[in-house]
Design a protein around this motif. Structure first.
Motif, PDB file in Angstrom:
ATOM      1  N   PHE A 104       4.385  12.546   0.401  1.00  0.00           N
ATOM      2  CA  PHE A 104       2.974  12.565   0.787  1.00  0.00           C
ATOM      3  C   PHE A 104       2.102  12.794  -0.449  1.00  0.00           C
ATOM      4  CE2 PHE A 104      -0.767  14.935   2.420  1.00  0.00           C
ATOM      5  CZ  PHE A 104      -1.333  13.882   3.113  1.00  0.00           C
ATOM      6  N   ALA A 105       2.528  13.743  -1.302  1.00  0.00           N
ATOM      7  CA  ALA A 105       1.756  14.049  -2.521  1.00  0.00           C
ATOM      8  C   ALA A 105       1.744  12.850  -3.466  1.00  0.00           C
ATOM      9  CB  ALA A 105       2.347  15.273  -3.212  1.00  0.00           C
ATOM     10  N   ALA A 111      -3.007   6.792  -4.273  1.00  0.00           N
ATOM     11  CA  ALA A 111      -4.215   6.317  -3.598  1.00  0.00           C
ATOM     12  C   ALA A 111      -5.464   6.729  -4.381  1.00  0.00           C
ATOM     13  CB  ALA A 111      -4.266   6.870  -2.172  1.00  0.00           C
ATOM     14  N   GLU A 112      -5.469   7.950  -4.881  1.00  0.00           N
ATOM     15  CA  GLU A 112      -6.601   8.467  -5.638  1.00  0.00           C
ATOM     16  C   GLU A 112      -6.792   7.686  -6.937  1.00  0.00           C
ATOM     17  OE1 GLU A 112      -6.910  12.833  -6.952  1.00  0.00           O
ATOM     18  OE2 GLU A 112      -6.711  12.861  -4.747  1.00  0.00           O
ATOM     19  N   ALA A 113      -5.669   7.414  -7.614  1.00  0.00           N
ATOM     20  CA  ALA A 113      -5.740   6.712  -8.902  1.00  0.00           C
ATOM     21  C   ALA A 113      -6.249   5.280  -8.730  1.00  0.00           C
ATOM     22  CB  ALA A 113      -4.363   6.704  -9.560  1.00  0.00           C
ATOM     23  N   LEU A 114      -5.932   4.654  -7.627  1.00  0.00           N
ATOM     24  CA  LEU A 114      -6.247   3.228  -7.452  1.00  0.00           C
ATOM     25  C   LEU A 114      -7.574   2.972  -6.729  1.00  0.00           C
ATOM     26  CD1 LEU A 114      -2.669   1.929  -6.523  1.00  0.00           C
ATOM     27  CD2 LEU A 114      -3.795   1.807  -8.749  1.00  0.00           C
ATOM     28  N   ALA A 115      -8.064   4.010  -6.042  1.00  0.00           N
ATOM     29  CA  ALA A 115      -9.298   3.840  -5.259  1.00  0.00           C
ATOM     30  C   ALA A 115     -10.491   3.611  -6.197  1.00  0.00           C
ATOM     31  CB  ALA A 115      -9.523   5.091  -4.411  1.00  0.00           C
ATOM     32  N   PRO A 116     -11.521   2.902  -5.746  1.00  0.00           N
ATOM     33  CA  PRO A 116     -11.594   2.245  -4.437  1.00  0.00           C
ATOM     34  C   PRO A 116     -11.205   0.770  -4.491  1.00  0.00           C
ATOM     35  CG  PRO A 116     -13.751   2.274  -5.443  1.00  0.00           C
ATOM     36  CD  PRO A 116     -12.799   2.857  -6.457  1.00  0.00           C
ATOM     37  N   GLU A 117     -10.935   0.257  -5.697  1.00  0.00           N
ATOM     38  CA  GLU A 117     -10.742  -1.193  -5.821  1.00  0.00           C
ATOM     39  C   GLU A 117      -9.445  -1.687  -5.206  1.00  0.00           C
ATOM     40  OE1 GLU A 117     -11.429   0.854  -8.286  1.00  0.00           O
ATOM     41  OE2 GLU A 117     -13.072   0.117  -9.526  1.00  0.00           O
TER      42      GLU A 117
END
Ligand code: ZN
Length: 359
Positions: A104-105, A111-117
């Protein structure tokens, strides 16, 4: 780009993504030939990339000669940004990730590194599906894993005496595998003696093996990444009639089920065949686990041979057949071999005698 990566990309595309991010060890190795314990394989239309940090850079470059992966040495604190740059440069907006393998971590950080693109798309069993069908080259390695396992088991069997502890036996067995060139045991060896034999997954204990015991040993070597899986039960001294009868029942179940192995067979039917055989001995309710499982880079993989399995066996599968009977207070018997479903029929990759071994 290698055929494996091309196939993986096609599956990721079919799942609605433009690229695939693989961070689990066996799947990453399958795609990149990189053995290390940390790194990211990125499969995109622009190529296969392998991202590792300083600790693994040299090993990754060596693996890349085999897999054709493009190695990117990443700086751990900037890992997220570097991954994002690479993904965006490949024009990826939807990136598939291994839903069953990420923590999960790990997913949160990704997800954080790739957001929002860039959006993350969960996929399940994608590389595992490719891994299921073994090539001739993989079978050659699995034969070696099986050979070393059978040899090490035979060697240690000659040393078993009453008074030897289960742990000593397990330690000796794993040592013999390594002495023959294996990387080690593919999984922690199971040794279950006397009454402890009723526990299918017993961890070796300090219990001393005694005359009159049945002893079940479940072991497998790892050879160049590939696993073997073998189980035999032996008797220490002259077995009782009951011990012989239970072994004969498990052997009959093994033989019946192994005779059903063929491409096109429903895995659940093969399992049922073993259970029907045990039923004749009144022992079906003491066989409380599935008949078998796939084996390869991991000791448990697709397909599954159990009562609930929807899998259909196919050419190139490697599966175990492992019926067992477990009687609390009495002990247990299990017989297991790893089989390859080859073009000439099933081939035992762990070829050892299946009659009751009497020491
Ligand atoms: Zn097994």
């Amino acid at each position: 780009m290698r055929e494996r990566a091309e196939k993986a990309l096609a599956l990721a595309q079919a799942a609605g993504a433009e690229a695939l991010c693989v961070r689990s060890r066996a799947n990453r190795f399958y795609l990149t030939a990189f053995h290390g314990s940390a790194g990211t394989a990125l499969v995109t239309a622009a190529g296969l990339f392998l991202l590792v940090d300083f600790r693994y850079a040299e090993a990754a470059r060596e693996a890349a000669k085999e897999s054709g992966a493009e190695v990117r040495e990443v700086d751990r604190p900037r890992y997220g940004q570097q991954l994002k740059d690479l993904v965006r440069a490949a024009g990826v907006r939807r990136l598939a990730f291994e839903a069953e393998r990420e923590t999960f971590a790990g997913w949160q950080a990704l997800a954080e590194a790739l957001a929002p693109e860039v959006e993350l798309v969960p996929v399940r069993g994608l590389v595992e599906e490719l891994r299921r069908t073994k090539s001739e080259a993989e079978i050659a390695l699995m034969r070696e894993a099986g050979r070393v396992t059978v040899e090490a088991f035979g060697e240690v069997l000659g040393r078993v005496r009453p008074g030897m502890s289960e742990r000593e036996l397990a330690f000796a067995l794993e040592g013999e595998m390594q002495r023959r060139g294996a990387e080690g045991a593919a999984y922690p060896t199971i040794v279950a003696s006397g009454p402890r034999g009723s526990r299918p997954h017993a961890e070796p204990s300090e219990r001393a093996i005694e005359a009159g015991d049945l002893v079940t040993v479940d072991c497998g070597a790892r050879w160049r990444g590939y696993c073997a899986d073998l189980t035999r039960t032996f008797a220490v001294g002259r077995p009782s009639d009951r011990q012989r009868e239970i072994h004969a029942a498990v052997q009959a179940a093994f033989r019946a089920a192994a005779g059903e192995l063929r491409p096109g067979a429903r895995a659940a039917d093969v399992d049922r065949r073993a259970r029907a055989e045990l039923e004749a001995f009144g022992l079906a309710d003491r066989f409380g686990h599935g008949l078998g499982h796939g084996v390869g880079l991991e000791v448990h993989e697709r397909p599954s041979l159990g009562r609930e399995s929807q899998d259909v066996l196919a050419l190139g599968d490697v599966v175990t057949v492992e019926p067992g009977v477990y009687l609390p207070g009495f002990g247990g018997v299990r017989i297991e071999d790893t089989f390859w479903l080859g073009p000439e029929g099933p081939v035992a990759l762990t070829p050892a005698p299946r009659d009751l071994i009497i020491l």
